[in-house]
Scaffold this motif. Structure first.
Motif, PDB file in Angstrom:
ATOM      1  N   TRP A  23       0.811  -1.213   0.000  1.00  0.00           N
ATOM      2  CA  TRP A  23       0.000   0.000   0.000  1.00  0.00           C
ATOM      3  C   TRP A  23       0.847   1.267   0.000  1.00  0.00           C
ATOM      4  CZ3 TRP A  23      -3.698   2.684  -1.523  1.00  0.00           C
ATOM      5  CH2 TRP A  23      -4.074   3.874  -0.919  1.00  0.00           C
ATOM      6  N   ASP A  24       1.893   1.327   0.812  1.00  0.00           N
ATOM      7  CA  ASP A  24       2.732   2.528   0.856  1.00  0.00           C
ATOM      8  C   ASP A  24       3.335   2.816  -0.517  1.00  0.00           C
ATOM      9  OD1 ASP A  24       2.248   3.031   3.520  1.00  0.00           O
ATOM     10  OD2 ASP A  24       4.001   1.943   4.217  1.00  0.00           O
ATOM     11  N   HIS A  25       3.805   1.777  -1.186  1.00  0.00           N
ATOM     12  CA  HIS A  25       4.384   1.933  -2.518  1.00  0.00           C
ATOM     13  C   HIS A  25       3.328   2.390  -3.524  1.00  0.00           C
ATOM     14  CE1 HIS A  25       6.962   1.306  -5.930  1.00  0.00           C
ATOM     15  NE2 HIS A  25       6.048   0.530  -6.478  1.00  0.00           N
ATOM     16  N   TRP A  38      -4.099  16.071  -3.256  1.00  0.00           N
ATOM     17  CA  TRP A  38      -4.520  14.793  -2.679  1.00  0.00           C
ATOM     18  C   TRP A  38      -5.331  15.054  -1.423  1.00  0.00           C
ATOM     19  CZ3 TRP A  38      -4.114   9.892  -4.508  1.00  0.00           C
ATOM     20  CH2 TRP A  38      -3.446   9.776  -5.726  1.00  0.00           C
ATOM     21  N   THR A  39      -6.544  14.549  -1.439  1.00  0.00           N
ATOM     22  CA  THR A  39      -7.452  14.655  -0.297  1.00  0.00           C
ATOM     23  C   THR A  39      -7.716  13.254   0.229  1.00  0.00           C
ATOM     24  OG1 THR A  39      -9.393  14.439  -1.703  1.00  0.00           O
ATOM     25  CG2 THR A  39      -8.580  16.686  -1.285  1.00  0.00           C
ATOM     26  N   THR A  40      -8.381  13.194   1.367  1.00  0.00           N
ATOM     27  CA  THR A  40      -8.720  11.873   1.909  1.00  0.00           C
ATOM     28  C   THR A  40      -9.637  11.125   0.943  1.00  0.00           C
ATOM     29  OG1 THR A  40     -10.531  12.864   3.168  1.00  0.00           O
ATOM     30  CG2 THR A  40      -8.439  12.558   4.321  1.00  0.00           C
ATOM     31  N   GLY A  41     -10.532  11.842   0.283  1.00  0.00           N
ATOM     32  CA  GLY A  41     -11.431  11.207  -0.676  1.00  0.00           C
ATOM     33  C   GLY A  41     -10.680  10.591  -1.844  1.00  0.00           C
ATOM     34  N   ARG A  42      -9.662  11.284  -2.323  1.00  0.00           N
ATOM     35  CA  ARG A  42      -8.881  10.756  -3.444  1.00  0.00           C
ATOM     36  C   ARG A  42      -8.097   9.520  -3.028  1.00  0.00           C
ATOM     37  NH1 ARG A  42      -4.651  14.254  -7.207  1.00  0.00           N
ATOM     38  NH2 ARG A  42      -4.488  12.695  -8.850  1.00  0.00           N
ATOM     39  N   VAL A  43      -7.569   9.513  -1.818  1.00  0.00           N
ATOM     40  CA  VAL A  43      -6.855   8.341  -1.310  1.00  0.00           C
ATOM     41  C   VAL A  43      -7.826   7.167  -1.166  1.00  0.00           C
ATOM     42  CG1 VAL A  43      -5.595   7.410   0.679  1.00  0.00           C
ATOM     43  CG2 VAL A  43      -5.068   9.689  -0.178  1.00  0.00           C
ATOM     44  N   GLN A  44      -9.030   7.445  -0.671  1.00  0.00           N
ATOM     45  CA  GLN A  44     -10.030   6.384  -0.530  1.00  0.00           C
ATOM     46  C   GLN A  44     -10.402   5.791  -1.888  1.00  0.00           C
ATOM     47  OE1 GLN A  44     -12.709   8.914   1.856  1.00  0.00           O
ATOM     48  NE2 GLN A  44     -12.816   7.201   3.294  1.00  0.00           N
ATOM     49  N   LEU A  45     -10.546   6.638  -2.907  1.00  0.00           N
ATOM     50  CA  LEU A  45     -10.864   6.147  -4.249  1.00  0.00           C
ATOM     51  C   LEU A  45      -9.729   5.291  -4.813  1.00  0.00           C
ATOM     52  CD1 LEU A  45     -12.553   9.269  -5.860  1.00  0.00           C
ATOM     53  CD2 LEU A  45     -13.641   7.094  -5.258  1.00  0.00           C
ATOM     54  N   MET A  55     -11.877   2.167   2.638  1.00  0.00           N
ATOM     55  CA  MET A  55     -10.907   2.615   3.625  1.00  0.00           C
ATOM     56  C   MET A  55     -11.569   3.729   4.432  1.00  0.00           C
ATOM     57  SD  MET A  55      -7.425   4.794   2.940  1.00  0.00           S
ATOM     58  CE  MET A  55      -6.173   3.560   2.920  1.00  0.00           C
ATOM     59  N   HIS A  56     -11.329   3.741   5.719  1.00  0.00           N
ATOM     60  CA  HIS A  56     -11.882   4.794   6.560  1.00  0.00           C
ATOM     61  C   HIS A  56     -11.195   6.125   6.259  1.00  0.00           C
ATOM     62  CE1 HIS A  56     -14.301   2.181   9.063  1.00  0.00           C
ATOM     63  NE2 HIS A  56     -13.274   1.356   9.125  1.00  0.00           N
ATOM     64  N   ARG A  57     -11.952   7.188   6.372  1.00  0.00           N
ATOM     65  CA  ARG A  57     -11.425   8.530   6.119  1.00  0.00           C
ATOM     66  C   ARG A  57     -10.270   8.853   7.064  1.00  0.00           C
ATOM     67  NH1 ARG A  57     -13.454  13.473   8.288  1.00  0.00           N
ATOM     68  NH2 ARG A  57     -12.537  15.200   7.186  1.00  0.00           N
ATOM     69  N   ALA A  58     -10.393   8.448   8.303  1.00  0.00           N
ATOM     70  CA  ALA A  58      -9.336   8.714   9.286  1.00  0.00           C
ATOM     71  C   ALA A  58      -8.036   8.017   8.897  1.00  0.00           C
ATOM     72  CB  ALA A  58      -9.777   8.262  10.674  1.00  0.00           C
ATOM     73  N   ASP A  59      -8.134   6.833   8.324  1.00  0.00           N
ATOM     74  CA  ASP A  59      -6.928   6.123   7.892  1.00  0.00           C
ATOM     75  C   ASP A  59      -6.283   6.827   6.703  1.00  0.00           C
ATOM     76  OD1 ASP A  59      -7.237   4.157   9.866  1.00  0.00           O
ATOM     77  OD2 ASP A  59      -8.580   3.001   8.582  1.00  0.00           O
ATOM     78  N   ARG A  61      -6.475  10.001   6.081  1.00  0.00           N
ATOM     79  CA  ARG A  61      -5.888  11.216   6.650  1.00  0.00           C
ATOM     80  C   ARG A  61      -4.552  10.896   7.329  1.00  0.00           C
ATOM     81  NH1 ARG A  61     -10.187  13.173   9.290  1.00  0.00           N
ATOM     82  NH2 ARG A  61      -9.760  11.883  11.084  1.00  0.00           N
ATOM     83  N   THR A  62      -4.478   9.763   7.999  1.00  0.00           N
ATOM     84  CA  THR A  62      -3.244   9.353   8.660  1.00  0.00           C
ATOM     85  C   THR A  62      -2.133   9.122   7.647  1.00  0.00           C
ATOM     86  OG1 THR A  62      -4.451   8.352  10.485  1.00  0.00           O
ATOM     87  CG2 THR A  62      -2.206   7.591  10.134  1.00  0.00           C
ATOM     88  N   PHE A  63      -2.448   8.447   6.541  1.00  0.00           N
ATOM     89  CA  PHE A  63      -1.440   8.199   5.518  1.00  0.00           C
ATOM     90  C   PHE A  63      -0.918   9.504   4.930  1.00  0.00           C
ATOM     91  CE2 PHE A  63      -3.220   3.851   5.264  1.00  0.00           C
ATOM     92  CZ  PHE A  63      -2.035   3.149   5.390  1.00  0.00           C
ATOM     93  N   LEU A  64      -1.810  10.438   4.609  1.00  0.00           N
ATOM     94  CA  LEU A  64      -1.394  11.713   4.046  1.00  0.00           C
ATOM     95  C   LEU A  64      -0.575  12.526   5.051  1.00  0.00           C
ATOM     96  CD1 LEU A  64      -4.643  12.705   2.132  1.00  0.00           C
ATOM     97  CD2 LEU A  64      -2.455  12.015   1.129  1.00  0.00           C
ATOM     98  N   SER A  65      -1.016  12.542   6.281  1.00  0.00           N
ATOM     99  CA  SER A  65      -0.312  13.284   7.322  1.00  0.00           C
ATOM    100  C   SER A  65       1.096  12.712   7.538  1.00  0.00           C
ATOM    101  CB  SER A  65      -1.111  13.228   8.621  1.00  0.00           C
ATOM    102  OG  SER A  65      -0.418  13.870   9.649  1.00  0.00           O
ATOM    103  N   ARG A  66       1.203  11.403   7.518  1.00  0.00           N
ATOM    104  CA  ARG A  66       2.509  10.766   7.702  1.00  0.00           C
ATOM    105  C   ARG A  66       3.453  11.165   6.568  1.00  0.00           C
ATOM    106  NH1 ARG A  66       2.497   4.510   8.321  1.00  0.00           N
ATOM    107  NH2 ARG A  66       1.666   4.727   6.229  1.00  0.00           N
TER     108      ARG A  66
END
Length: 92
Positions: A23-25, A38-45, A55-59, A61-66
């Motif tokens: 997933w990280d890759h 990149w928004t949480t919605g785009r990551v979820q899509l 995928m949960h929105r909070a997850d 957000r965590t990936f983007l924040s990291r």
């Protein structure tokens, strides 16, 4: 029905989400390839398109924040939304 818990009894901790090993890759490659905001919605899509699961929105957000804390992404805080973009000094 009333349930009684015995003294000293412990409950097993809830298992956290299990992320695919790549997933990280996948996320990093998508950010570098498609660029843009990149928004949480785009990551979820992206996650749903790649793995066919939600995928949960909070997850997201965590990936983007990291990635922002690692210096890969730049946080853009707007009054009505938050998004991330690839930093200009990061090589594709």
């Amino acid at each position: 029905m009333t349930t009684t818990v015995e003294a000293g009894a412990t409950t097993a901790p809830a298992a956290g989400p299990r992320w695919p090993a790549d997933w990280d890759h996948v996320l990093d490659t998508a950010i570098r390839t498609w660029r843009g905001e990149w928004t949480t919605g785009r990551v979820q899509l992206l996650y749903k398109a790649r793995y066919g699961d939600g995928m949960h929105r909070a997850d997201a957000r965590t990936f983007l924040s990291r990635r922002a804390h690692q210096g890969v992404l730049l946080l853009i805080n707007r009054p009505d939304a938050r998004c991330y973009t690839l930093r200009k000094d990061v090589r594709p």
